[in-house]
Design an enzyme around this catalytic site. Structure first.
Site, PDB file in Angstrom:
ATOM      1  N   ARG A  42      38.299  35.686  31.971  1.00 22.67           N
ATOM      2  CA  ARG A  42      36.844  35.759  31.824  1.00 22.67           C
ATOM      3  C   ARG A  42      36.199  36.223  33.117  1.00 22.67           C
ATOM      4  O   ARG A  42      36.782  36.153  34.192  1.00 22.67           O
ATOM      5  CB  ARG A  42      36.251  34.407  31.419  1.00 22.67           C
ATOM      6  CG  ARG A  42      36.482  33.280  32.417  1.00 22.67           C
ATOM      7  CD  ARG A  42      35.290  32.985  33.297  1.00 22.67           C
ATOM      8  NE  ARG A  42      35.609  32.019  34.333  1.00 22.67           N
ATOM      9  CZ  ARG A  42      35.998  32.361  35.546  1.00 22.67           C
ATOM     10  NH1 ARG A  42      36.134  33.630  35.887  1.00 22.67           N
ATOM     11  NH2 ARG A  42      36.263  31.432  36.448  1.00 22.67           N
ATOM     12  N   GLU A  48      27.822  29.722  39.311  1.00 17.60           N
ATOM     13  CA  GLU A  48      29.103  29.481  39.995  1.00 17.60           C
ATOM     14  C   GLU A  48      29.157  28.093  40.620  1.00 17.60           C
ATOM     15  O   GLU A  48      28.182  27.646  41.253  1.00 17.60           O
ATOM     16  CB  GLU A  48      29.275  30.552  41.087  1.00 17.60           C
ATOM     17  CG  GLU A  48      30.650  31.122  41.135  1.00 17.60           C
ATOM     18  CD  GLU A  48      31.093  31.758  39.810  1.00 17.60           C
ATOM     19  OE1 GLU A  48      31.785  31.072  39.034  1.00 17.60           O
ATOM     20  OE2 GLU A  48      30.749  32.917  39.558  1.00 17.60           O
ATOM     21  N   HIS A  49      30.276  27.433  40.421  1.00 15.31           N
ATOM     22  CA  HIS A  49      30.514  26.086  40.979  1.00 15.31           C
ATOM     23  C   HIS A  49      29.461  25.088  40.511  1.00 15.31           C
ATOM     24  O   HIS A  49      29.012  24.247  41.295  1.00 15.31           O
ATOM     25  CB  HIS A  49      30.558  26.133  42.513  1.00 15.31           C
ATOM     26  CG  HIS A  49      31.830  26.737  43.038  1.00 15.31           C
ATOM     27  ND1 HIS A  49      33.008  26.040  43.119  1.00 15.31           N
ATOM     28  CD2 HIS A  49      32.109  27.983  43.484  1.00 15.31           C
ATOM     29  CE1 HIS A  49      33.960  26.821  43.610  1.00 15.31           C
ATOM     30  NE2 HIS A  49      33.440  28.020  43.824  1.00 15.31           N
ATOM     31  N   ASP A  51      29.704  24.085  36.903  1.00 17.65           N
ATOM     32  CA  ASP A  51      30.197  23.469  35.658  1.00 17.65           C
ATOM     33  C   ASP A  51      30.648  22.035  35.910  1.00 17.65           C
ATOM     34  O   ASP A  51      30.354  21.127  35.137  1.00 17.65           O
ATOM     35  CB  ASP A  51      31.299  24.317  34.984  1.00 17.65           C
ATOM     36  CG  ASP A  51      32.506  24.620  35.858  1.00 17.65           C
ATOM     37  OD1 ASP A  51      32.458  24.386  37.089  1.00 17.65           O
ATOM     38  OD2 ASP A  51      33.534  25.100  35.307  1.00 17.65           O
ATOM     39  N   GLY A 143      39.757  34.909  40.566  1.00 16.36           N
ATOM     40  CA  GLY A 143      38.474  34.507  39.994  1.00 16.36           C
ATOM     41  C   GLY A 143      38.236  34.958  38.566  1.00 16.36           C
ATOM     42  O   GLY A 143      37.135  34.836  38.050  1.00 16.36           O
ATOM     43  N   ASP A 190      36.144  27.755  32.124  1.00 16.90           N
ATOM     44  CA  ASP A 190      37.147  28.776  31.818  1.00 16.90           C
ATOM     45  C   ASP A 190      37.811  28.536  30.469  1.00 16.90           C
ATOM     46  O   ASP A 190      37.985  29.460  29.665  1.00 16.90           O
ATOM     47  CB  ASP A 190      38.214  28.809  32.917  1.00 16.90           C
ATOM     48  CG  ASP A 190      37.600  28.982  34.287  1.00 16.90           C
ATOM     49  OD1 ASP A 190      36.420  29.364  34.348  1.00 16.90           O
ATOM     50  OD2 ASP A 190      38.279  28.717  35.284  1.00 16.90           O
ATOM     51  N   ASN A 233      44.706  30.931  45.808  1.00 20.19           N
ATOM     52  CA  ASN A 233      45.263  30.037  44.793  1.00 20.19           C
ATOM     53  C   ASN A 233      44.597  28.664  44.919  1.00 20.19           C
ATOM     54  O   ASN A 233      44.757  27.978  45.921  1.00 20.19           O
ATOM     55  CB  ASN A 233      46.785  29.935  44.983  1.00 20.19           C
ATOM     56  CG  ASN A 233      47.429  29.130  43.873  1.00 20.19           C
ATOM     57  OD1 ASN A 233      47.060  27.982  43.645  1.00 20.19           O
ATOM     58  ND2 ASN A 233      48.366  29.728  43.179  1.00 20.19           N
ATOM     59  N   LYS A 234      43.842  28.307  43.886  1.00 15.02           N
ATOM     60  CA  LYS A 234      43.053  27.058  43.947  1.00 15.02           C
ATOM     61  C   LYS A 234      43.919  25.822  44.140  1.00 15.02           C
ATOM     62  O   LYS A 234      43.615  24.962  44.951  1.00 15.02           O
ATOM     63  CB  LYS A 234      42.280  26.860  42.639  1.00 15.02           C
ATOM     64  CG  LYS A 234      41.046  27.694  42.488  1.00 15.02           C
ATOM     65  CD  LYS A 234      40.156  27.188  41.374  1.00 15.02           C
ATOM     66  CE  LYS A 234      40.858  27.033  40.040  1.00 15.02           C
ATOM     67  NZ  LYS A 234      41.324  28.278  39.421  1.00 15.02           N
TER      68      LYS A 234
HETATM   69  P1  ADP Z   1      42.713  32.097  38.755  1.00 17.83           P
HETATM   70  O1  ADP Z   1      41.398  32.196  39.455  1.00 17.83           O
HETATM   71  O2  ADP Z   1      43.226  33.434  38.343  1.00 17.83           O
HETATM   72  O3  ADP Z   1      42.695  31.093  37.649  1.00 17.83           O
HETATM   73  P2  ADP Z   1      44.498  30.275  40.195  1.00 17.83           P
HETATM   74  O4  ADP Z   1      44.897  30.368  41.626  1.00 17.83           O
HETATM   75  O5  ADP Z   1      43.783  29.070  39.771  1.00 17.83           O
HETATM   76  O6  ADP Z   1      43.717  31.603  39.872  1.00 17.83           O
HETATM   77  O7  ADP Z   1      45.804  30.381  39.271  1.00 17.83           O
HETATM   78  C1  ADP Z   1      46.748  31.405  39.459  1.00 17.83           C
HETATM   79  C2  ADP Z   1      48.095  30.908  39.001  1.00 17.83           C
HETATM   80  O8  ADP Z   1      48.191  31.001  37.566  1.00 17.83           O
HETATM   81  C3  ADP Z   1      49.251  31.770  39.513  1.00 17.83           C
HETATM   82  O9  ADP Z   1      49.658  31.380  40.816  1.00 17.83           O
HETATM   83  C4  ADP Z   1      50.331  31.470  38.461  1.00 17.83           C
HETATM   84  O10 ADP Z   1      50.961  30.238  38.733  1.00 17.83           O
HETATM   85  C5  ADP Z   1      49.500  31.338  37.185  1.00 17.83           C
HETATM   86  N1  ADP Z   1      49.502  32.649  36.497  1.00 17.83           N
HETATM   87  C6  ADP Z   1      48.556  33.608  36.498  1.00 17.83           C
HETATM   88  N2  ADP Z   1      48.937  34.703  35.781  1.00 17.83           N
HETATM   89  C7  ADP Z   1      50.177  34.416  35.328  1.00 17.83           C
HETATM   90  C8  ADP Z   1      51.139  35.136  34.538  1.00 17.83           C
HETATM   91  N3  ADP Z   1      50.912  36.371  34.096  1.00 17.83           N
HETATM   92  N4  ADP Z   1      52.303  34.524  34.266  1.00 17.83           N
HETATM   93  C9  ADP Z   1      52.556  33.289  34.720  1.00 17.83           C
HETATM   94  N5  ADP Z   1      51.713  32.575  35.460  1.00 17.83           N
HETATM   95  C10 ADP Z   1      50.532  33.128  35.770  1.00 17.83           C
HETATM   96  P1  NG1 Z   2      38.496  30.307  38.701  1.00 15.92           P
HETATM   97  O1  NG1 Z   2      39.169  29.943  39.940  1.00 15.92           O
HETATM   98  O2  NG1 Z   2      37.717  31.505  38.815  1.00 15.92           O
HETATM   99  O3  NG1 Z   2      39.423  30.324  37.514  1.00 15.92           O
HETATM  100  C1  NG1 Z   2      37.141  27.944  38.968  1.00 15.92           C
HETATM  101  C2  NG1 Z   2      37.115  26.775  37.972  1.00 15.92           C
HETATM  102  C3  NG1 Z   2      35.868  26.827  37.081  1.00 15.92           C
HETATM  103  C4  NG1 Z   2      34.597  26.985  37.906  1.00 15.92           C
HETATM  104  C5  NG1 Z   2      34.756  28.168  38.875  1.00 15.92           C
HETATM  105  C6  NG1 Z   2      33.596  28.319  39.825  1.00 15.92           C
HETATM  106  C7  NG1 Z   2      39.232  25.880  37.105  1.00 15.92           C
HETATM  107  C8  NG1 Z   2      40.298  26.031  36.107  1.00 15.92           C
HETATM  108  N1  NG1 Z   2      38.275  26.808  37.108  1.00 15.92           N
HETATM  109  O4  NG1 Z   2      37.394  29.148  38.301  1.00 15.92           O
HETATM  110  O5  NG1 Z   2      35.802  25.634  36.297  1.00 15.92           O
HETATM  111  O6  NG1 Z   2      34.250  25.813  38.592  1.00 15.92           O
HETATM  112  O7  NG1 Z   2      35.927  28.023  39.684  1.00 15.92           O
HETATM  113  O8  NG1 Z   2      32.412  28.529  39.132  1.00 15.92           O
HETATM  114  O9  NG1 Z   2      39.265  24.955  37.894  1.00 15.92           O
END
Ligand code: ADP
Ligand code: NG1
Length: 458
Positions: A42, A48-49, A51, A143, A190, A233-234
């Site tokens: 999405r 932002e930040h 929810d 993001g 999300d 990576n969160k």
């Molecule tokens: P996002 O903002 O994209 O949600 P996060 O850092 O929260 O970022 O999560 C990213 C993590 O999600 C990756 O480090 C991986 O562990 C997992 N991930 C994302 N895309 C894939 C994929 N295609 N296959 C497996 N795991 C994935």
């Molecule tokens: P990203 O990192 O973009 O998937 C995160 C949070 C959302 C929201 C946004 C900031 C998760 C799974 N997602 O999104 O809930 O707080 O940051 O608006 O923690």
């Protein structure tokens, strides 16, 4: 009856991605998939930040998604593989307790979050054996919510494999809760948009109760996503949870100042509701009650009348135990201001006047400034990219998602879109070989896509 995620039929010859995934599945597991499931990423247009503070947000699903091919079998195992060799194979017994190691957020733990959510919801003691191959097109840690798309896809396919049924809203709530097993205290935007999205419309997502309302985007403009090529990576960092904690502490400080019981107050929106105040009044309250200097632990404990142990166990998360200072004023200012901008954005879209584009652009720009200056969730590269986008013809541009890297979203007049893409390509991507190599998947026009679905081969 609340609606369930759609099940649609497809012809394997008509979809190259599904065809390739099927072939990879057959090569890996020596059988054919029974069904497929997909969860979209999405882009958040504004909000932002907020929810996790209980406030509404305004995202839309994008075309990029997590797609999984699934077979259900008597192996007694959940076996996982990925089309991207960076993500290693994994298997776990269906009778073992699912343990998610938040110290080590590997890709399959996100998958297991979805499985665990469904298992707990139905109290399933012995899950159906299944084999899955996962394929993703969402740039990770940028993001666009690749993690939640994976959790939602896995929640949906686990429900399907175990012959259960749930509404989209229930699935969104379960997946929002279960993704927190990875350690990030997300707010639910999300997973909600991943299930509730509909093609052709952005959505205002409200929480408690969760619901999604169509927001018709203005004609005459396109939304363009651009990635600054810095990953964040969160789950592997504490930036995100520090912000959640700062908002929680600010909630309690504001509640206490107005004679409310701080122990009952968890989210900034609750204080507003209890006080029956407007968002403008909340902004004034923040000015009156909180100071811009960072708060020490000692000061917070003293004001709230709690011990240092209570502070650690009741207010901090596992990965924020060592934080010493908290910026409460700046975070609360951002949250109440951003919540107001979301509502204005929705009103402008609904009104659809001649100045809509200008007004929406201004709201997006204010949102970015607030994320950058008050919430401090941008980074130098992202600010540079936003700058480039504005100079290249965007009416509004802001970071999207958690930030500290990742993507920006720009609103660009349709007739300027081509020139915009060219200018951003040259100014941001071509100037740097690493960015240039990532440009194709990093800069694209996007349209509101559909939500998570089960797909069956005809
Ligand atoms: P996002 O903002 O994209 O949600 P996060 O850092 O929260 O970022 O999560 C990213 C993590 O999600 C990756 O480090 C991986 O562990 C997992 N991930 C994302 N895309 C894939 C994929 N295609 N296959 C497996 N795991 C994935
Ligand atoms: P990203 O990192 O973009 O998937 C995160 C949070 C959302 C929201 C946004 C900031 C998760 C799974 N997602 O999104 O809930 O707080 O940051 O608006 O923690």
């Amino acid at each position: 009856m609340a609606s369930c995620p759609p099940k649609s039929k497809f012809k394997i010859t008509s979809n190259e991605r599904l065809k390739e995934l099927k072939e990879k599945f057959e090569a890996k597991f020596g059988e054919s998939p029974l069904f497929y499931a997909c969860g979209p990423g999405r882009v958040n247009l504004i909000g932002e930040h907020i929810d996790y503070c209980g406030y509404s947000v305004l995202p839309m699903a994008i075309e990029q998604s997590i797609l999984a091919a699934v077979s259900v079998n008597n192996s007694g195992m959940i076996q996982l593989a990925n089309t991207n060799p960076q993500y290693q194979d994994f298997k776990v017994s269906c009778s073992e307790e699912i343990i998610i190691d938040r110290e080590n957020p590997k890709w399959y733990f996100y998958f297991l979050c979805g499985v665990k959510g469904i298992q707990e919801k139905f109290g399933i003691t012995h899950l159906a054996g299944m084999s899955c191959v996962v394929d993703g097109t969402i740039p990770p840690s940028s993001g666009l919510s690749s993690s939640s798309a994976l959790v939602c896809c896995s929640g949906l396919l686990t429900m399907e494999a175990n012959q259960k049924s749930l509404s989209k809203v229930a699935l969104a709530e379960i997946c929002a809760k279960s993704e927190r097993y990875i350690g990030t205290e997300g707010g639910g935007m999300d997973q909600s948009i991943s299930f509730l999205a509909e093609e052709g419309t952005a959505k205002l997502i409200e929480f408690q109760p969760l619901r999604a309302t169509d927001v018709r985007l203005p004609e005459g403009a396109v939304f363009v996503i651009s990635n600054c090529c810095v990953e964040m990576n969160k789950a592997a960092s504490s930036h995100y949870n520090i912000r959640v904690v700062e908002c929680r502490i600010a909630t309690k400080m504001l509640a206490l100042s107005k004679g409310l019981d701080p122990s009952r107050m968890l989210k900034l929106s609750q204080v507003q509701t209890e006080l029956k105040a407007s968002l403008d009044e909340m902004l004034v309250l923040v000015d009156e009650v909180l100071h811009p200097d960072p708060y020490s632990r000692e000061e917070i404990c003293k004001v709230l009348g709690i011990t240092s142990e209570q502070f650690c166990t009741e207010l901090l998360s596992a990965n924020t135990q060592n934080v010493t200072h908290f910026k409460l004023y700046q975070r609360a200012k951002h949250v109440y201001g951003e919540a107001a901008r979301v509502l204005k954005f929705q009103c402008v879209c609904d009104a659809g006047s001649a100045e809509s584009l200008q007004l929406l652009g201004e709201l997006m720009n204010q949102s970015h400034a607030s994320c950058r200056d008050l919430y401090e969730c941008s980074c130098a590269e992202l600010d540079q990219l936003v700058d480039v986008c504005l100079k290249s013809g965007a009416i509004g541009c802001r970071l999207t998602g958690a930030g500290w890297g990742g993507c920006a979203v720009s609103m660009v007049p349709s007739e300027k879109a081509e020139g915009f893409l060219k200018a951003v390509r040259e100014a941001y991507y071509m100037s740097d070989p690493r960015r240039a190599s990532m440009e194709k998947q990093s800069l694209f026009v996007t349209k509101p896509g559909g939500g998570a679905a089960v797909l069956l081969e005809e």
